[in-house]
Structures are given as C-alpha cells and as structure tokens.
Design an enzyme around this catalytic site. Sequence first.
Site, PDB file in Angstrom:
ATOM      1  N   ARG A  36       0.822  -1.214   0.000  1.00 38.85           N
ATOM      2  CA  ARG A  36       0.000   0.000   0.000  1.00 38.85           C
ATOM      3  C   ARG A  36       0.859   1.270   0.000  1.00 38.85           C
ATOM      4  O   ARG A  36       0.462   2.293  -0.576  1.00 38.85           O
ATOM      5  CB  ARG A  36      -0.934   0.009   1.207  1.00 38.85           C
ATOM      6  CG  ARG A  36      -2.056  -1.000   1.120  1.00 38.85           C
ATOM      7  CD  ARG A  36      -3.151  -0.662   2.093  1.00 38.85           C
ATOM      8  NE  ARG A  36      -4.254  -1.602   2.013  1.00 38.85           N
ATOM      9  CZ  ARG A  36      -5.387  -1.472   2.689  1.00 38.85           C
ATOM     10  NH1 ARG A  36      -5.564  -0.433   3.481  1.00 38.85           N
ATOM     11  NH2 ARG A  36      -6.342  -2.369   2.562  1.00 38.85           N
ATOM     12  N   ASP A 147     -14.554  11.581   7.710  1.00 40.38           N
ATOM     13  CA  ASP A 147     -13.594  10.528   7.415  1.00 40.38           C
ATOM     14  C   ASP A 147     -12.195  11.034   7.728  1.00 40.38           C
ATOM     15  O   ASP A 147     -11.947  12.247   7.730  1.00 40.38           O
ATOM     16  CB  ASP A 147     -13.691  10.098   5.946  1.00 40.38           C
ATOM     17  CG  ASP A 147     -13.139   8.693   5.717  1.00 40.38           C
ATOM     18  OD1 ASP A 147     -13.886   7.725   5.907  1.00 40.38           O
ATOM     19  OD2 ASP A 147     -11.938   8.585   5.398  1.00 40.38           O
TER      20      ASP A 147
END
Length: 278
Positions: A36, A147
């Site tokens: 990632r 978020d």
Amino acid sequence: MNQPLRHAHDQMFSDLIRTRTGIQLPVHRRQMIESRLRPRILAVGAKGFDGYLAQLFDNGLLEEELPLVIDLLTTNKTDFYREATHFDVLVREIVPEAIRRSAPIPPRLKIWSAASSEGAEAYTIAIVLAECLRAGKNFFYAILGTDISQRMLERAQRAIYTKEQLSPIPAELRARYTMQGRAPAHAGTARMVPELRDRVQFMHLNLMDRTYPVDRDVDVIFLRNVLIYFGAEDQASVVSRLVGHLRPGGYLIVGHSESMVVSHPQMKQHSPSIFRKT
C-alpha cells in the site's frame, strides 16, 4: 539495515498508526503495508520499506509523510446500499418514530456517517430519506459525513461515481437521483443531483481524537465496519465518544460483524448491529 533497528522501526510505525488512527497493523501484515505504501516509497526514493521507515523516523520526514501514509493505509471499502437492512430500519422505524415524537411540528433528523469514505453511505441515506419525503412523510434532514482520509472526502464532495459503483442503486432511483456525465472526461460516470448534495456535508475527522466537533443531539450515527480494525480499548473509547453525541433515544448502527463490540451502559441493543441510547 540491521535486524534490531528494523524491528524497532516496525514497532514504532505500528504504534504510531494505532495511536493516530486506531488501526492495528500486525507484523504478519507487513507485506500488505509495504504494498500500500509503495507509491510513497518510490516518491521519496527510499530503498524499500525499511529505507522508507528510516527516512520517516531518522531523517525527519515523518510529519510531512504521515497524512499520506494514513490515507494509503485506510481501508476505503464502500458500497451503495451496503447492509441494506439498516436503511430499512431507518425508513420503517426511525423516521416514523421521529415524526410521532415531534408532532405536530415536523422533526429535523440529524444523521452522521462517521466513516463516510467517498460518500456512498451518506448518499444512500440521502436517497432513502428523499424517498420518504416523496411518499408523503413530513420531516427535514441533514447528513454529516466524516472521514480520516482527505482524498476520500474530496471524492465524496464531488459526488461523481462510475456506473459500476452506482449499480446497487435500483434503476428507478438512479434515474431520479443521479445526472449522467456528458463531457468525454466523465463518460461512464454520474453525479448525485443537487437536491441530495445540498443535504450532505463532509468534514475531516479522526475518530481517535479526544473530542469531535459534532452536535450532541444526533438522531442516528452510522459507524459500520470500522471498529473491527481497532483494538478493544480503542473500540470502547470511540463508542463512548460517539454515544456522547447521540440524543436520548438516538441510534448507533455498526457493521453486522461488530455487534459484540458495542458495550456501553447507555446503549441497549435494538436489533443485531443496531443500538439505542437510553
């Protein structure tokens, strides 16, 4: 890099991510983490993941890189109408109950999507509530999406989705609540109509913060499929903070795999994965 230093950096990194985001990163997931973070490893010219960690902790890159690291490590799985039974309860029980409680004055429902990612959950809520209004129910509503990922919030604010992303929405509702992209650059996409976008606001928020800049009379909080990534202590702390933002009688909705996570003296289980504040 010698092994003790490598292990020290691994532990420092794991501790840092847990402290800042609540996300636990077990050692056995090192390969996933490296995958990632590969864009950042390449961007700074580091020699692999170990070299990247060395640059973070030894060469002063930490504060500059950390927001990008968090963004890449955050799981941003989101779908329209995901776990649809939750929206059924919202329509069948929560909205009518709010109308009865407030009568004869129309209520103003406050709903918080507390891990909104790129907005699919928040806009699903907006669609089902808009349909309630079309069916003749009388109320107002406002939706807040928050978020930790700034990149996801920017997507949510644009409210542009591919046809594949929108496919879980029934065809009639897609036609009613989305606008097809006409410019070549937006071929195969559609945008939520202004009627819905006007009802949804998005804001950056880290659930690990000690306080949240959110109203304390929220009717429904959705926090689904997030707590599973947290340790028990952080799960309890987040739930406790969220409960403080619910009005008495308000609802906390978590993922179906998270029902056992919610344990709070003010919360009573309404149904699997749905809890109500006493």
